[in-house]
Design a protein around this motif. Structure first.
Motif, PDB file in Angstrom:
ATOM      1  N   THR A 121      76.523 -67.157  93.010  1.00 29.58           N
ATOM      2  CA  THR A 121      77.093 -67.340  91.677  1.00 29.58           C
ATOM      3  C   THR A 121      76.015 -67.925  90.776  1.00 29.58           C
ATOM      4  OG1 THR A 121      78.986 -68.288  90.472  1.00 29.58           O
ATOM      5  CG2 THR A 121      77.984 -69.677  92.162  1.00 29.58           C
ATOM      6  N   LEU A 122      76.014 -67.530  89.504  1.00 25.44           N
ATOM      7  CA  LEU A 122      74.969 -67.973  88.590  1.00 25.44           C
ATOM      8  C   LEU A 122      75.588 -68.679  87.394  1.00 25.44           C
ATOM      9  CD1 LEU A 122      71.985 -68.083  87.763  1.00 25.44           C
ATOM     10  CD2 LEU A 122      72.279 -65.837  86.689  1.00 25.44           C
ATOM     11  N   GLN A 123      75.298 -69.965  87.290  1.00 28.01           N
ATOM     12  CA  GLN A 123      75.700 -70.762  86.129  1.00 28.01           C
ATOM     13  C   GLN A 123      74.432 -71.235  85.415  1.00 28.01           C
ATOM     14  OE1 GLN A 123      77.332 -71.578  89.261  1.00 28.01           O
ATOM     15  NE2 GLN A 123      78.946 -70.191  88.623  1.00 28.01           N
ATOM     16  N   LEU A 124      74.413 -71.092  84.107  1.00 31.03           N
ATOM     17  CA  LEU A 124      73.243 -71.474  83.317  1.00 31.03           C
ATOM     18  C   LEU A 124      73.509 -72.772  82.568  1.00 31.03           C
ATOM     19  CD1 LEU A 124      72.214 -67.997  81.834  1.00 31.03           C
ATOM     20  CD2 LEU A 124      71.415 -69.091  83.943  1.00 31.03           C
ATOM     21  N   GLY A 125      72.425 -73.520  82.338  1.00 35.03           N
ATOM     22  CA  GLY A 125      72.499 -74.809  81.638  1.00 35.03           C
ATOM     23  C   GLY A 125      71.697 -75.825  82.424  1.00 35.03           C
ATOM     24  N   ARG A 126      70.386 -75.852  82.205  1.00 37.33           N
ATOM     25  CA  ARG A 126      69.464 -76.630  83.039  1.00 37.33           C
ATOM     26  C   ARG A 126      69.806 -78.108  83.032  1.00 37.33           C
ATOM     27  NH1 ARG A 126      64.242 -75.325  84.658  1.00 37.33           N
ATOM     28  NH2 ARG A 126      65.056 -73.192  84.498  1.00 37.33           N
ATOM     29  N   SER A 127      70.082 -78.657  84.211  1.00 36.40           N
ATOM     30  CA  SER A 127      70.536 -80.043  84.314  1.00 36.40           C
ATOM     31  C   SER A 127      69.485 -81.037  83.841  1.00 36.40           C
ATOM     32  CB  SER A 127      70.942 -80.353  85.757  1.00 36.40           C
ATOM     33  OG  SER A 127      69.856 -80.166  86.646  1.00 36.40           O
ATOM     34  N   ALA A 128      68.199 -80.747  84.049  1.00 33.89           N
ATOM     35  CA  ALA A 128      67.152 -81.681  83.636  1.00 33.89           C
ATOM     36  C   ALA A 128      67.134 -81.873  82.124  1.00 33.89           C
ATOM     37  CB  ALA A 128      65.779 -81.186  84.113  1.00 33.89           C
ATOM     38  N   VAL A 129      67.452 -80.819  81.391  1.00 29.27           N
ATOM     39  CA  VAL A 129      67.506 -80.921  79.927  1.00 29.27           C
ATOM     40  C   VAL A 129      68.652 -81.832  79.505  1.00 29.27           C
ATOM     41  CG1 VAL A 129      67.903 -79.611  77.795  1.00 29.27           C
ATOM     42  CG2 VAL A 129      66.434 -78.663  79.592  1.00 29.27           C
TER      43      VAL A 129
END
Length: 392
Positions: free
Chosen positions: A109-117
């Protein structure tokens, strides 16, 4: 512990934001107190890009990389706009753009939204990637709602010796079934708002994003030839546990069914038929799992009056009563936010959760530290000593 949540469903209709205070007493009872529950609109150009990716438009890897950062910045900005500062932890499950199912099971599954940012911008630790551990272990990674429902309704099901079911009407419909031993299982039943929204957006060239209150569907008539064709989709015949997404139930499914029946259907009647598709697939899937007296609904579809009417009628045949989660003290628009707060809290503290009995419990999520971290093995690094390699 103050926990903030930033998430968006498969419909990408808004960024849902919450700040929740979580306290666990000595007996293990969790007090979950919502302090902020709100939604922040997506910037419209970004929302269009998200939907293009999620609906299978040809986008390159460069666009995926840009979306990963742009979505994260939008999540972080929404947390700030909603005045959710002061949280020790931000739960950011990401924007789903693809759910890979092959051979009847989820492979990825692919979720976008980089946690480091998000961590950098909010100054809080971020927990993300909540579904990956379950999928890696052979599960579907979805739905997550049984974790919340077991904690919320398990005691009632044990006390009354009667199972309780819940329904989340997002882009995809999913149900949870809470058994009399307090455990819960869940699965996706099929399409809900996702197909309805896509049909309206295409028919109106993007002027309308959804059928407000289900008014168009209410003025149409169910086309039974189309409904029966749609109900023959192989997903409806699969047994739980199972999960699906917009990549399975997209506009091509509608277009193929329309071509198969060989006649035109008005927008209003198409929507009425899709409402009935959701109602039938939910009711039939739930009935196959065993009788329940109550189904508690939440999610954006609760505000579609035509859909709720169709669900009540379909469930009544099996003696099941449909109620809104609002009648149980949970805002139907924000139940999923409370779910993510709870699952994120569990994951940050290393507490495993069970989505599928056959898979077993797994710790959900990956932590990106910033400010607060659950475990600190080393404080200040004073140096590094390389020892001589040991040989057998």
């Amino acid at each position: 512990m103050k926990v903030a949540v930033a998430h968006s469903g498969t419909s990408a209709d808004a960024i849902d934001i919450a700040r929740v205070d979580i306290v666990v007493d000595q007996s293990g009872v969790i007090d979950l107190t919502p302090e902020v529950l709100t939604s922040v609109p997506w910037p419209e150009p970004l929302r269009r890009r998200i939907l293009d990716a999620a609906l299978g438009a040809p986008v390159g890897i460069g666009e995926i990389a840009r979306l990963d950062i742009d979505i994260a910045e939008a999540f972080a900005d929404a947390v700030a706009e909603a005045a959710c500062g002061g949280a020790e932890l931000v739960v950011a499950p990401g924007q789903t753009v693809y759910h890979w199912v092959e051979g009847g099971r989820a492979r990825g599954t692919l979720q976008l939204g980089r946690s480091a940012v998000i961590a950098e911008r909010t100054g809080a630790a971020v927990i993300s990637d909540l579904r990956a551990a379950d999928i890696a272990a052979g599960g579907n990674g979805a739905p997550l709602m049984p974790v919340f429902d077991a904690a919320w309704l398990g005691g009632e099901a044990r006390r009354d010796s009667a199972p309780i079911a819940t329904l989340n009407l997002g882009g995809i419909a999913n149900v949870s079934r809470v058994e009399t031993d307090g455990t819960a299982t869940g699965w996706d039943t099929g399409p809900a708002n996702g197909l309805l929204d896509a049909v309206v957006a295409r028919a109106t060239a993007g002027v309308d994003a959804y059928d407000a209150a289900g008014s168009r569907a209410a003025s149409g008539s169910v086309d039974h030839a189309l409904l029966n064709t749609l109900l023959r989709h192989p997903y409806f015949g699969q047994l739980p546990p199972k999960s699906t997404g917009r990549e399975t139930f997209d506009l091509a499914v509608i277009d193929d069914a329309l071509a198969a029946i060989g006649h035109e259907v008005s927008l209003e009647s198409l929507l009425a038929t899709l409402v009935q598709l959701t109602a039938r697939s939910v009711a039939e899937s739930l009935a196959r799992s065993g009788a329940v007296r109550t189904l508690i609904a939440s999610g954006g579809g609760v505000y579609n009056r035509a859909l709720m009417t169709a669900l009540r009628d379909a469930l009544a045949d099996d003696g099941c009563t449909l109620v809104s989660s609002a009648e149980r003290g949970v805002d139907p628009a924000h139940k999923e936010s409370l779910l993510f707060a709870l699952v994120g809290y569990f994951g940050a503290h290393g507490l495993p959760v069970t989505l599928n009995r056959n898979v077993g419990a797994r710790v959900a999520g990956t932590i990106t530290p910033a400010g607060w971290a659950p475990r600190v093995a080393v404080g200040r690094v004073a140096g590094l000593r390389i020892r001589e390699r040991k040989t057998a």
